[in-house]
Design a protein around this motif. Sequence first.
Motif, PDB file in Angstrom:
ATOM      1  N   GLY A  78      32.496  30.365 120.017  1.00  0.00           N
ATOM      2  CA  GLY A  78      31.813  30.435 118.734  1.00  0.00           C
ATOM      3  C   GLY A  78      32.517  29.603 117.688  1.00  0.00           C
ATOM      4  O   GLY A  78      33.665  29.186 117.859  1.00  0.00           O
ATOM      5  N   SER A  79      31.818  29.355 116.591  1.00  0.00           N
ATOM      6  CA  SER A  79      32.380  28.588 115.486  1.00  0.00           C
ATOM      7  C   SER A  79      31.955  29.224 114.171  1.00  0.00           C
ATOM      8  O   SER A  79      30.778  29.524 113.967  1.00  0.00           O
ATOM      9  CB  SER A  79      31.905  27.130 115.535  1.00  0.00           C
ATOM     10  N   ILE A  80      32.937  29.427 113.296  1.00  0.00           N
ATOM     11  CA  ILE A  80      32.681  29.925 111.949  1.00  0.00           C
ATOM     12  C   ILE A  80      33.191  28.886 110.967  1.00  0.00           C
ATOM     13  O   ILE A  80      34.328  28.436 111.070  1.00  0.00           O
ATOM     14  CB  ILE A  80      33.388  31.274 111.701  1.00  0.00           C
ATOM     15  N   ILE A  81      32.335  28.490 110.032  1.00  0.00           N
ATOM     16  CA  ILE A  81      32.734  27.516 109.019  1.00  0.00           C
ATOM     17  C   ILE A  81      32.461  28.093 107.637  1.00  0.00           C
ATOM     18  O   ILE A  81      31.330  28.498 107.330  1.00  0.00           O
ATOM     19  CB  ILE A  81      31.986  26.182 109.196  1.00  0.00           C
ATOM     20  N   ASN A  82      33.498  28.143 106.831  1.00  0.00           N
ATOM     21  CA  ASN A  82      33.386  28.615 105.460  1.00  0.00           C
ATOM     22  C   ASN A  82      33.297  27.421 104.513  1.00  0.00           C
ATOM     23  O   ASN A  82      34.101  26.500 104.613  1.00  0.00           O
ATOM     24  CB  ASN A  82      34.605  29.466 105.102  1.00  0.00           C
TER      25      ASN A  82
ATOM     26  N   ALA B 137      41.134  32.251  97.988  1.00  0.00           N
ATOM     27  CA  ALA B 137      41.256  33.368  98.934  1.00  0.00           C
ATOM     28  C   ALA B 137      40.543  33.050 100.239  1.00  0.00           C
ATOM     29  O   ALA B 137      41.040  33.372 101.328  1.00  0.00           O
ATOM     30  CB  ALA B 137      40.689  34.642  98.310  1.00  0.00           C
ATOM     31  N   LEU B 138      39.382  32.397 100.156  1.00  0.00           N
ATOM     32  CA  LEU B 138      38.611  32.084 101.358  1.00  0.00           C
ATOM     33  C   LEU B 138      39.319  31.042 102.221  1.00  0.00           C
ATOM     34  O   LEU B 138      39.265  31.111 103.455  1.00  0.00           O
ATOM     35  CB  LEU B 138      37.211  31.604 100.967  1.00  0.00           C
ATOM     36  N   ILE B 139      39.992  30.093 101.593  1.00  0.00           N
ATOM     37  CA  ILE B 139      40.769  29.118 102.357  1.00  0.00           C
ATOM     38  C   ILE B 139      41.903  29.819 103.106  1.00  0.00           C
ATOM     39  O   ILE B 139      42.154  29.545 104.289  1.00  0.00           O
ATOM     40  CB  ILE B 139      41.312  28.017 101.427  1.00  0.00           C
ATOM     41  N   SER B 140      42.578  30.726 102.438  1.00  0.00           N
ATOM     42  CA  SER B 140      43.652  31.483 103.086  1.00  0.00           C
ATOM     43  C   SER B 140      43.113  32.330 104.229  1.00  0.00           C
ATOM     44  O   SER B 140      43.695  32.392 105.319  1.00  0.00           O
ATOM     45  CB  SER B 140      44.350  32.366 102.053  1.00  0.00           C
ATOM     46  N   PHE B 141      41.983  32.973 103.995  1.00  0.00           N
ATOM     47  CA  PHE B 141      41.341  33.789 105.028  1.00  0.00           C
ATOM     48  C   PHE B 141      40.960  32.947 106.238  1.00  0.00           C
ATOM     49  O   PHE B 141      41.106  33.382 107.389  1.00  0.00           O
ATOM     50  CB  PHE B 141      40.094  34.464 104.452  1.00  0.00           C
ATOM     51  N   THR B 142      40.481  31.741 106.000  1.00  0.00           N
ATOM     52  CA  THR B 142      40.078  30.848 107.090  1.00  0.00           C
ATOM     53  C   THR B 142      41.216  30.632 108.075  1.00  0.00           C
ATOM     54  O   THR B 142      41.034  30.737 109.293  1.00  0.00           O
ATOM     55  CB  THR B 142      39.613  29.488 106.518  1.00  0.00           C
TER      56      THR B 142
END
Length: 252
Positions: A132-136, A157-162
């Motif tokens: 699978g692939s998840i892209i934020n 925060a989203l970059i860190s979560f990625t």
Amino acid sequence: MNLQLNGKNVLVTGGSKGIGKAIAKAFVEEGANVAIIARDLVHLKEAKKELGNIVLYQADLTEKTERERVFRQFIHDFGSLDILINNAGGSNGSSVMETDLSLFYEAMELNYFSAVHLSQLAVREMKKKQSGSIINITSIYGRESGGKVTYNNAKAALISFTKALANEVAPYGIRVNSVAPGSVLHPTGNWQRRLEENPEGIRKFVQEQIPAGRFGTPEEIANVVVFLASNKASWIVGATMNVDGGQSKMNF
């Protein structure tokens, strides 16, 4: 280049306009099975007229129960999930001291917690297939100053979560990355509004701040997203890729 995305099941949040719609269109053109989520039913229907064979879900992704509902519906309709694009987002408020605390919560719920929650739901499904692939979709302003503080905080925060999620799920064949756009111009976006309000000021901004000398387009963001979601990008894990015409001041 054949990205081998034909038949992949793709879910795009915030997919009814702007960057999200361009991403959905790019996946449709690659032969993927695409569904989009948005709050506004009018924009959803307009997107379907343009994109054709896609599935629409109306939902408010700031609500936990709505995220769970729409995700269950997607799995019911498609059977499995191959690619999740967390694109839903927006900015609010102004300076720190002039922005009510409730707007910080609102920005985090839309830009950050919706992506975190949907990613958790997606990983549970993707583990079944060991792929699978998840892209934020983040922002260059999640990595440096600029823009509104609530938006910047959420994107940082989203970059860190990625990166955190990417390292956690890579052993299961799941890749997590993010794309950080610079200033992108499209009819329903903030830059279009600012251009109409202050054309000379915005032209000066472009000239001084974007080395490429122009705004980016939603399609240019979408092209990077579909590549990153494909197996052609199989060794890219936990990365945040700037797509900004040189606008970012960062050295990495």
